[in-house]
Design a protein around this motif. Structure first.
Motif, PDB file in Angstrom:
ATOM      1  N   MET A 251      -5.800  -6.478   2.243  1.00 34.56           N
ATOM      2  CA  MET A 251      -4.402  -6.169   1.583  1.00 34.56           C
ATOM      3  C   MET A 251      -4.333  -7.676   0.474  1.00 34.56           C
ATOM      4  O   MET A 251      -4.526  -8.616   1.151  1.00 34.56           O
ATOM      5  N   PRO A 252      -3.381  -7.429  -0.174  1.00 35.59           N
ATOM      6  CA  PRO A 252      -3.137  -8.680  -0.945  1.00 35.59           C
ATOM      7  C   PRO A 252      -2.350  -9.823  -0.109  1.00 35.59           C
ATOM      8  O   PRO A 252      -2.477 -11.004  -0.356  1.00 35.59           O
TER       9      PRO A 252
ATOM     10  N   SER B 199      -2.025  -8.708   6.785  1.00 35.35           N
ATOM     11  CA  SER B 199      -2.489  -7.449   7.080  1.00 35.35           C
ATOM     12  C   SER B 199      -3.051  -7.269   8.484  1.00 35.35           C
ATOM     13  O   SER B 199      -3.492  -8.289   8.988  1.00 35.35           O
TER      14      SER B 199
ATOM     15  N   LEU C  60     -10.536  -7.540  -5.179  1.00 30.25           N
ATOM     16  CA  LEU C  60     -10.756  -7.330  -3.740  1.00 30.25           C
ATOM     17  C   LEU C  60     -11.692  -5.868  -3.556  1.00 30.25           C
ATOM     18  O   LEU C  60     -12.492  -5.623  -2.694  1.00 30.25           O
TER      19      LEU C  60
ATOM     20  N   PRO D 144      -5.317  -2.422  -5.438  1.00 32.20           N
ATOM     21  CA  PRO D 144      -5.998  -3.510  -5.066  1.00 32.20           C
ATOM     22  C   PRO D 144      -6.573  -4.185  -6.343  1.00 32.20           C
ATOM     23  O   PRO D 144      -6.859  -3.492  -7.439  1.00 32.20           O
ATOM     24  N   SER D 145      -6.453  -5.541  -6.402  1.00 38.21           N
ATOM     25  CA  SER D 145      -7.230  -6.175  -7.508  1.00 38.21           C
ATOM     26  C   SER D 145      -8.928  -5.856  -7.553  1.00 38.21           C
ATOM     27  O   SER D 145      -9.420  -5.480  -6.565  1.00 38.21           O
TER      28      SER D 145
ATOM     29  N   SER E 268       0.621  -1.207  -0.187  1.00 42.53           N
ATOM     30  CA  SER E 268      -0.055  -0.014  -0.138  1.00 42.53           C
ATOM     31  C   SER E 268       0.996   1.070   0.000  1.00 42.53           C
ATOM     32  O   SER E 268       0.500   2.296  -0.568  1.00 42.53           O
TER      33      SER E 268
END
Length: 145
Positions: A101-102, A105, A23, A19-20, A13
């Motif tokens: 988050m990917p 987190s 998401l 983000p995807s 971030s």
């Protein structure tokens, strides 16, 4: 009880990695659930700290510090403001949240101070000032000038 729900920043971030689509869709649905339940008052994501500034106070002196800020784990990447009945309800909602988050987190929940928390230290003048500010904000939120 009002709480700030803080999405902690990560390396990704802070690098501005977006983000995807999946998401974003999952978070959008979660936000819709929060709004429908009457929990969410506000919320948004924050740009990386390189776009931010801090002001350091020392008595009457002020010093501006340009981002980025070093300690990523101490930074906030986004937030919600929720109205919940208690901390247990806030925890239950956070546990339902998609991972924001990917990778790994964290989300932090912090209760607000309410004006009654300051009753022992607040002067009548201070109380009146805070009351006027609260009333002005309420008028603004309701579309009155």
């Amino acid at each position: 009880m009002r709480v700030a729900v803080l999405v902690k920043a990560t390396k990704d971030s802070e690098e501005g990695i977006m983000p995807s689509a999946e998401l974003m869709e999952a978070m959008g649905k979660f936000n819709e659930e929060l709004v429908a339940a009457g929990i969410m008052l506000s919320g948004t994501g924050l740009k990386p700290s390189k776009a931010g500034k801090r002001v350091a106070f020392d008595g009457p002196d002020r010093r501006v510090i340009d981002g980025p800020f070093a300690e990523t784990r101490e930074l906030v990447a986004g937030f919600w403001i929720w109205e919940v009945k208690d901390m247990d309800e806030a925890l239950a909602w956070v546990k339902r949240c998609p991972n924001p988050m990917p990778g790994p987190s964290e989300i932090e929940i912090r209760p607000y101070y309410e004006m009654e928390d300051f009753a022992e230290v607040e002067s009548p003048e201070g109380h009146a000032s805070h009351q006027r500010a609260a009333e002005a904000l309420a008028r603004r939120e309701n579309g009155a000038a």
